[in-house]
Design a protein around this motif. Structure first.
Motif, PDB file in Angstrom:
ATOM      1  N   ARG A 255     -13.475   2.618  -3.937  1.00  0.00           N
ATOM      2  CA  ARG A 255     -13.721   2.506  -2.512  1.00  0.00           C
ATOM      3  C   ARG A 255     -12.607   3.153  -1.693  1.00  0.00           C
ATOM      4  O   ARG A 255     -12.788   3.487  -0.536  1.00  0.00           O
ATOM      5  CB  ARG A 255     -13.830   1.027  -2.132  1.00  0.00           C
ATOM      6  CG  ARG A 255     -14.965   0.744  -1.204  1.00  0.00           C
ATOM      7  CD  ARG A 255     -15.325  -0.696  -1.222  1.00  0.00           C
ATOM      8  NE  ARG A 255     -14.172  -1.563  -1.231  1.00  0.00           N
ATOM      9  CZ  ARG A 255     -13.942  -2.486  -0.312  1.00  0.00           C
ATOM     10  NH1 ARG A 255     -14.767  -2.634   0.688  1.00  0.00           N
ATOM     11  NH2 ARG A 255     -12.904  -3.289  -0.412  1.00  0.00           N
TER      12      ARG A 255
ATOM     13  N   TYR B   8     -19.273   0.512  -3.151  1.00  0.00           N
ATOM     14  CA  TYR B   8     -19.667   0.053  -1.808  1.00  0.00           C
ATOM     15  C   TYR B   8     -20.769  -0.986  -1.896  1.00  0.00           C
ATOM     16  O   TYR B   8     -20.751  -2.018  -1.232  1.00  0.00           O
ATOM     17  CB  TYR B   8     -20.168   1.228  -0.972  1.00  0.00           C
ATOM     18  CG  TYR B   8     -19.048   1.993  -0.326  1.00  0.00           C
ATOM     19  CD1 TYR B   8     -18.608   1.644   0.947  1.00  0.00           C
ATOM     20  CD2 TYR B   8     -18.427   3.026  -0.972  1.00  0.00           C
ATOM     21  CE1 TYR B   8     -17.582   2.320   1.533  1.00  0.00           C
ATOM     22  CE2 TYR B   8     -17.395   3.720  -0.399  1.00  0.00           C
ATOM     23  CZ  TYR B   8     -16.972   3.368   0.860  1.00  0.00           C
ATOM     24  OH  TYR B   8     -15.941   4.031   1.435  1.00  0.00           O
TER      25      TYR B   8
ATOM     26  N   THR C  79     -26.107   1.384   3.594  1.00  0.00           N
ATOM     27  CA  THR C  79     -25.361   2.096   2.568  1.00  0.00           C
ATOM     28  C   THR C  79     -26.189   3.239   1.986  1.00  0.00           C
ATOM     29  O   THR C  79     -25.679   4.337   1.762  1.00  0.00           O
ATOM     30  CB  THR C  79     -24.960   1.118   1.445  1.00  0.00           C
ATOM     31  OG1 THR C  79     -24.528  -0.097   2.051  1.00  0.00           O
ATOM     32  CG2 THR C  79     -23.863   1.679   0.595  1.00  0.00           C
TER      33      THR C  79
END
Lengths: 360, 264
Positions: free
Chosen positions: A197, A239, A289
């Motif tokens: 991330r 994510y 996302t």
């Protein structure tokens, strides 16, 4: 007992509504006038450029006359924008995949479509397998098409689709792992998530395409596209894991306890009780996302893959076509908008359907 | 004095008379939360078909205690044997105990994403491997027994608190458990709904189910319980049949507690 009455009716009166909301104070009147003026002056030229003065058909760039958009450019190069350098004679394979993709996912928008659930499951499982056989070819008598010839919308969809299909289950596993009571599993998941991330996708892609081959042993060299796909999927799953973890944390402890008390083991409890609720809660986050990923696929341009934006960008510099940049970008924007808006609508649809009106 | 004898020997009498039918055996059990000693040296034998009410002031460890019996909480010392299986870290032991022990929670804990019927069927189908048809038939039977078969296809969110708790009871019963644990089943309910849940529990008690109830409903304790256990400060202070417990409590702490809860 007194009788139940119907609620008072609220009649809809447009004039009254406008007076109450648009013209009720002097600054609202001013604002209304300005906004109406701006819409009025811009919508005409926009429509003219987009449709009325635009050129849609023709044979070559010289047919693009007038002030409107030159859609002829898109029309003429559509093949390239769709398939990249995929050989013309083999494009039916990609068409089959486009068709199957539509068959699997368009019915998801239509309530009461027969077997739409099975079509959805097919879209998540069977479709990738068929695609894996059909698109690269090289077996069952299919001519092999190297992945460096893939491009355009087809490549964009492959990148986004593999990223989505791969990152959701991986994200679920990582999210569960991060909440595990076993320190080794938890530690691994935390490190994985935090490392991936913290790295921008562009770096991941660059590493996958340039750095990775340096570390791999001689002879073990898999394709650039595959490396990019793995990079995107792993990056995205980090994510996804955090989005899903948010959902898991929102599920009250009583739900876990009720599952345990009934004798459901860890995996059944997660699959039947916890995940359905947690995932439903975070649908907006998940789709957000996904949409982000869909946009981010354009970054593959820097490692020399030509997705839809890449194909358009390389074409607008073609000296045969003049001043078609705007048309090109509008077309790309429109393509992205169609898919992303579709995902967004589907998620709202899903949220409504899964809402049982009760959050414990 | 005689009552004292009775209460202390009550257990041994039960033990010797129904030794083969002891279904829960708790011996010298201790539990800590961090350094806080919540349960201190608990000893209890429950015979099959026995109905026990556990009461005590809040924070006395009564909920923690019954949650140890299906290992929602783990004990750190001593021994708990349920239906011949000792509760240890072994997951297989825990699973086999949980199959035989139903639990009803204060806040119902129904699964909000499933209908009432699905709530009742999920464990029989996935844990007991009952065919779906059969599980549904059983579930409808129990829903009839708790008097809400007409709500089977609704979601928990559409039901009143009392109805939800009755579904929770039916859900636990669908696993055909040998023991039912009730953790303050009426504490989260509006007053007018308490009765319907208690009626269901009374009906269940009359069918011979082994029951352990943590509750403040003293009326229920009087009518149903074979034994009332009073806990305070993590200990079992007193354990006696209801008429002795309410009419002639031995321990000063019990007396004080009863005075507080019955005095209005």
């Amino acid at each position: 007992m007194s009788e139940s009455m119907a609620p008072p009716k609220r009649a809809f009166a447009p004039v009254q509504w406008m007076r109450d909301n648009l013209f009720n104070t002097w600054y609202n009147i001013l604002l209304t006038v300005v906004v109406v003026y701006m819409i009025g002056t811009s919508i005409g030229p926009l429509l003219n450029w987009l449709f009325l003065d635009a050129t849609f058909t023709g044979a070559d760039p010289k047919d693009c006359v007038g002030d409107g958009a030159c859609w002829l450019f898109i029309n003429q190069r559509l093949n390239f924008f769709m398939y990249g350098f995929y050989p013309d004679a083999q494009q039916w394979r990609v068409d089959i995949m486009f068709f199957l993709l539509a068959v699997a996912f368009v019915p998801q928008f239509i309530e009461r479509f027969p077997a739409r659930r099975w079509l959805g499951i097919f879209g998540m499982t069977g479709l990738p397998i068929i695609g894996y056989i059909l698109i690269p070819g090289g077996w069952f008598g299919l001519e092999e098409v190297q992945s460096n010839k893939w491009g355009g919308l087809m490549l964009t969809l492959i990148l986004a689709y593999v990223g989505i299909i791969g990152s959701l289950p991986l994200g679920i596993i990582l999210a569960l792992g991060r909440r595990s009571e076993m320190p080794v599993i938890r530690g691994f998941c935390v490190i994985f998530i935090e490392v991936w991330r913290a790295v921008p996708l562009i770096t991941v892609l660059f590493m996958a395409s340039v750095m990775l081959p340096l570390f791999l042993p001689e002879g073990m060299n898999f394709e650039k596209l595959l490396r990019a796909l793995i990079g995107i999927t792993l990056w995205q799953s980090a994510y996804m894991a955090e989005v899903i973890r948010g959902g898991l944390q929102a599920i009250p402890r009583g739900q876990y306890e009720a599952g345990s008390a009934l004798g459901l083991g860890y995996w059944r409890k997660m699959r039947l009780i916890i995940l359905p609720q947690a995932l439903t809660l975070v649908i907006p986050g998940i789709v957000n996302t996904f949409i982000g990923l869909f946009m981010d696929t354009t970054l593959v341009l820097i490692i020399g893959l030509f997705d839809i934006l890449g194909t358009v960008q390389s074409t607008i510099t073609d000296p045969a076509w003049q001043n078609v940049a705007i048309e090109g970008y509008v077309f790309v924007a429109f393509c992205f908008w169609v898919f992303c808006f579709g995902m967004s609508r589907y998620s709202q649809n899903l949220e409504r359907k899964l809402d049982t009106g009760h959050k414990t | 004095m005689t009552e004292q004898m009775q209460s202390e020997q009550g257990q041994t009498v039960v033990d010797s008379a129904k030794a083969d039918k002891t279904i829960i055996h708790v011996e010298a059990m201790h539990k800590w939360y961090g350094s806080f000693h919540v349960l201190k040296n608990l000893n209890l034998d429950v015979a099959q078909g026995e109905r026990i009410v556990i009461c005590g002031p809040s924070g006395s460890g009564k909920s923690t205690f019954i949650r140890c019996i299906n290992r929602l909480e783990e004990h750190q010392q001593g021994k708990i044997v349920v239906d011949g299986v000792e509760l240890t870290d072994d997951v297989r032991h825990i699973d086999s105990v949980r199959k035989e022990v139903g639990m009803v929670f204060q806040h119902f804990n129904l699964f909000p994403h499933m209908t009432v019927l699905e709530n009742c069927c999920v464990a029989p189908i996935w844990v007991r491997k009952t065919p779906r048809k059969e599980a549904e038939a059983t579930a409808m039977e129990y829903l009839k027994r708790v008097k809400i078969p007409d709500q089977a296809n609704k979601y928990p969110g559409q039901l009143s608190g009392g109805q939800q708790q009755r579904v929770a009871i039916a859900r636990a019963l669908c696993m055909k458990p040998k023991i039912m644990l009730f953790d303050e089943p009426t504490s989260a309910l509006d007053p007018e709904m308490i009765k319907e849940v208690l009626d269901t529990m009374i009906e269940l008690a009359s069918s011979g189910m082994t029951m352990l109830c943590v509750t403040h409903e003293m009326g229920f304790a009087k009518t149903v319980a074979d034994r009332v256990i009073f806990m305070d400060g993590g200990e079992i202070v007193e354990s006696a049949p209801p008429h002795d417990f309410f009419d002639n409590p031995q321990e000063p702490r019990t007396q004080q507690f009863l005075k507080q809860i019955l005095h209005h």
